[in-house]
Design a protein around this motif. Sequence first.
Motif, PDB file in Angstrom:
ATOM      1  N   GLY A 196       0.851  -1.182   0.000  1.00 22.90           N
ATOM      2  CA  GLY A 196       0.000   0.000   0.000  1.00 22.90           C
ATOM      3  C   GLY A 196       0.884   1.228   0.000  1.00 22.90           C
ATOM      4  N   GLU A 197       0.286   2.407   0.006  1.00 21.43           N
ATOM      5  CA  GLU A 197       1.082   3.637  -0.007  1.00 21.43           C
ATOM      6  C   GLU A 197       2.031   3.713   1.182  1.00 21.43           C
ATOM      7  N   ALA A 198       1.596   3.210   2.340  1.00 21.70           N
ATOM      8  CA  ALA A 198       2.409   3.277   3.555  1.00 21.70           C
ATOM      9  C   ALA A 198       2.593   1.900   4.188  1.00 21.70           C
ATOM     10  N   SER A 199       2.639   0.869   3.351  1.00 27.02           N
ATOM     11  CA  SER A 199       2.718  -0.504   3.848  1.00 27.02           C
ATOM     12  C   SER A 199       3.631  -1.336   2.947  1.00 27.02           C
ATOM     13  N   PHE A 200       4.637  -1.947   3.565  1.00 28.69           N
ATOM     14  CA  PHE A 200       5.613  -2.757   2.839  1.00 28.69           C
ATOM     15  C   PHE A 200       5.799  -4.091   3.531  1.00 28.69           C
ATOM     16  N   ARG A 201       6.267  -5.068   2.757  1.00 25.95           N
ATOM     17  CA  ARG A 201       6.589  -6.383   3.289  1.00 25.95           C
ATOM     18  C   ARG A 201       8.013  -6.712   2.887  1.00 25.95           C
ATOM     19  N   LEU A 202       8.830  -7.106   3.858  1.00 25.79           N
ATOM     20  CA  LEU A 202      10.205  -7.522   3.604  1.00 25.79           C
ATOM     21  C   LEU A 202      10.261  -9.037   3.774  1.00 25.79           C
ATOM     22  N   ASP A 203      10.549  -9.741   2.701  1.00 22.03           N
ATOM     23  CA  ASP A 203      10.577 -11.198   2.658  1.00 22.03           C
ATOM     24  C   ASP A 203      12.049 -11.608   2.664  1.00 22.03           C
ATOM     25  N   VAL A 204      12.455 -12.342   3.700  1.00 24.76           N
ATOM     26  CA  VAL A 204      13.864 -12.663   3.908  1.00 24.76           C
ATOM     27  C   VAL A 204      14.006 -14.150   4.240  1.00 24.76           C
ATOM     28  N   ALA A 205      15.179 -14.689   4.062  1.00 19.58           N
ATOM     29  CA  ALA A 205      15.421 -16.104   4.367  1.00 19.58           C
ATOM     30  C   ALA A 205      15.036 -16.422   5.814  1.00 19.58           C
ATOM     31  N   ALA A 206      14.553 -17.639   6.025  1.00 24.89           N
ATOM     32  CA  ALA A 206      14.133 -18.074   7.350  1.00 24.89           C
ATOM     33  C   ALA A 206      15.242 -17.851   8.371  1.00 24.89           C
ATOM     34  N   GLY A 207      14.857 -17.306   9.513  1.00 29.82           N
ATOM     35  CA  GLY A 207      15.804 -17.064  10.590  1.00 29.82           C
ATOM     36  C   GLY A 207      16.431 -15.679  10.566  1.00 29.82           C
ATOM     37  N   TRP A 208      16.096 -14.848   9.586  1.00 29.24           N
ATOM     38  CA  TRP A 208      16.741 -13.541   9.447  1.00 29.24           C
ATOM     39  C   TRP A 208      15.855 -12.353   9.803  1.00 29.24           C
ATOM     40  N   ALA A 209      14.580 -12.567  10.093  1.00 33.82           N
ATOM     41  CA  ALA A 209      13.674 -11.445  10.400  1.00 33.82           C
ATOM     42  C   ALA A 209      14.160 -10.647  11.605  1.00 33.82           C
ATOM     43  N   GLU A 210      14.594 -11.311  12.633  1.00 32.47           N
ATOM     44  CA  GLU A 210      15.048 -10.613  13.843  1.00 32.47           C
ATOM     45  C   GLU A 210      16.234  -9.699  13.537  1.00 32.47           C
ATOM     46  N   ALA A 211      17.185 -10.162  12.745  1.00 31.84           N
ATOM     47  CA  ALA A 211      18.343  -9.338  12.388  1.00 31.84           C
ATOM     48  C   ALA A 211      17.924  -8.130  11.555  1.00 31.84           C
TER      49      ALA A 211
END
Length: 128
Positions: A63-78
Motif C-alpha cells: 500500500g502507499e504506507a505498507s511494505f513487506r520484507l521477505d527474507v530467508a528463514a531465521g533472518w527477520a530478527e536481524a
Amino acid sequence: MGHVIGAWFERDVVAVTGKDAAGFLQGQLSQDVAALPVGGSAWSLLLQPTGRLVAWLRVTRDGEASFRLDVAAGWAEAVVERLSRFKIRVDVEMTEVDGGRMLSVRGVDAVTAGAVDPLPAPGSSVGV
C-alpha cells in the motif's frame, strides 16, 4: 527439453508500516523503494553503514504506507534489529509476521515446458 527442478524454501516476513515507511525504507535499502508501485516488488540489500551485508531480501509494496520484507528463514530478527537502530523520529512500525514458503524453480524453459504454472505474485500462496 531440459530438466526442471524445484524446491520450497521457508521465508520470514517483516511488515513495515506507517506514514514515513516509504521514505524510511528508501534510506535503508539498496532498492529504489519510492519507485515501487503498489503491488510491485524487487530484490534489495540491507547493509550496515560500513557496507557489510545484513540481509538479501525482497521488498513488496502492499500500500502507499505498507511494505513487506521477505527474507530467508531465521533472518527477520536481524532485519528488525538493524532497521530499528535508525528509526529516529519517524512514523514507522516493524512487525515480524507469519512467514511463508517460496518455490524456486530452475531449468530451461520451466514454464513453457509445462513443468510448472507461472508463479503467482509475491506473497500469494500456492498449494503443495
